[in-house]
Enzyme design. Sequence first.
Site, PDB file in Angstrom:
ATOM      1  N   LEU A  13       6.645  88.743 -32.868  1.00 59.11           N
ATOM      2  CA  LEU A  13       5.746  89.361 -33.837  1.00 59.11           C
ATOM      3  C   LEU A  13       4.499  89.906 -33.152  1.00 59.11           C
ATOM      4  O   LEU A  13       3.997  90.966 -33.520  1.00 59.11           O
ATOM      5  CB  LEU A  13       5.374  88.359 -34.931  1.00 59.11           C
ATOM      6  CG  LEU A  13       4.459  88.891 -36.036  1.00 59.11           C
ATOM      7  CD1 LEU A  13       5.049  90.135 -36.708  1.00 59.11           C
ATOM      8  CD2 LEU A  13       4.175  87.802 -37.070  1.00 59.11           C
ATOM      9  N   TYR A 127      11.359  71.459 -37.750  1.00 55.56           N
ATOM     10  CA  TYR A 127      10.668  72.751 -37.697  1.00 55.56           C
ATOM     11  C   TYR A 127      10.054  73.083 -39.061  1.00 55.56           C
ATOM     12  O   TYR A 127       8.866  73.399 -39.167  1.00 55.56           O
ATOM     13  CB  TYR A 127      11.643  73.850 -37.268  1.00 55.56           C
ATOM     14  CG  TYR A 127      11.106  75.244 -37.459  1.00 55.56           C
ATOM     15  CD1 TYR A 127      10.023  75.709 -36.719  1.00 55.56           C
ATOM     16  CD2 TYR A 127      11.671  76.111 -38.398  1.00 55.56           C
ATOM     17  CE1 TYR A 127       9.519  76.992 -36.899  1.00 55.56           C
ATOM     18  CE2 TYR A 127      11.179  77.397 -38.592  1.00 55.56           C
ATOM     19  CZ  TYR A 127      10.109  77.828 -37.840  1.00 55.56           C
ATOM     20  OH  TYR A 127       9.610  79.087 -38.030  1.00 55.56           O
TER      21      TYR A 127
END
Length: 283
Positions: A13, A127
């Site tokens: 990103l 996660y």
Amino acid sequence: MSKIVVFGASGQLGQCLQHVAKERNVTDVVFLPEEQADILDAAKLQAVFAQYRPAYCINCAAYTAVDRAEDDVDLARKINRDGAENLSRVCDEFETTLIHISTDFVFAGTGNQPLIETDETEPISVYGLTKLEGEQVVAEHTSRYFILRTSWLYSEFANNFVKTMLKLGRERDELRIIWDQIGTPTYAIDLAGCIFTIIERQSQQYGVYHYSNEGVTSWYDFAKAIFEFSNTSVNAVPIRTAEYPTKATRPAYSVMDKTKVKTNLQLAIPHWRDSLKECMSRI
């Protein structure tokens, strides 16, 4: 435009943000090198914020190795929760707006209706849990924040599902791909565009938002589209999740409703197939 600092600038990103910044001629943005941008080092963060006095902080730094996190709990929590807390504290001190990236993995994925921002979170992996904890500390320590939950992120940069499928499609005659996990791919260039739109419009409609491309698909159908658009001849075989065991459990259904982000920011979000075509033209 106000000064912007980006953490995690070397990741997927982060690279997309750099690309979109050039496209939009956004010059007042600092993509911090990793040695200067350790979100676990509160003293370094103080120095960075004192130097740049940013109006906006974009946090792309995260522990994203989903399966490895099951064994590497402490490091995943340090980066995804403690790092987010450090950033939110210093953002609050310097009156900086924090744009923090989160994930569809904060949901259990046991439903069959598109998820809205206020739906109950119930992560089923380390996660997902540590990313949810990151969201919680951001909301606890600053009031000026945008949390963007996204899903199935890919681009022409870094490692991701699209590039893996292209590589394996060239190497193998047959690929077995999961068909019973349902969600929406997100072109990271589109997500980067959403982030800069928040900044350009100086929105103060803070809170949690969902952002992915439009549409719904499975990993199998996503892969089929990749092979279609790249003219790759490979036999894709649909399999169930149970036939491909992984250390971490994935949400079976994580389609996210984007009404809030489209309404509040007046965003037009492309369909995932259109964005995939755009990405494939750049690879």
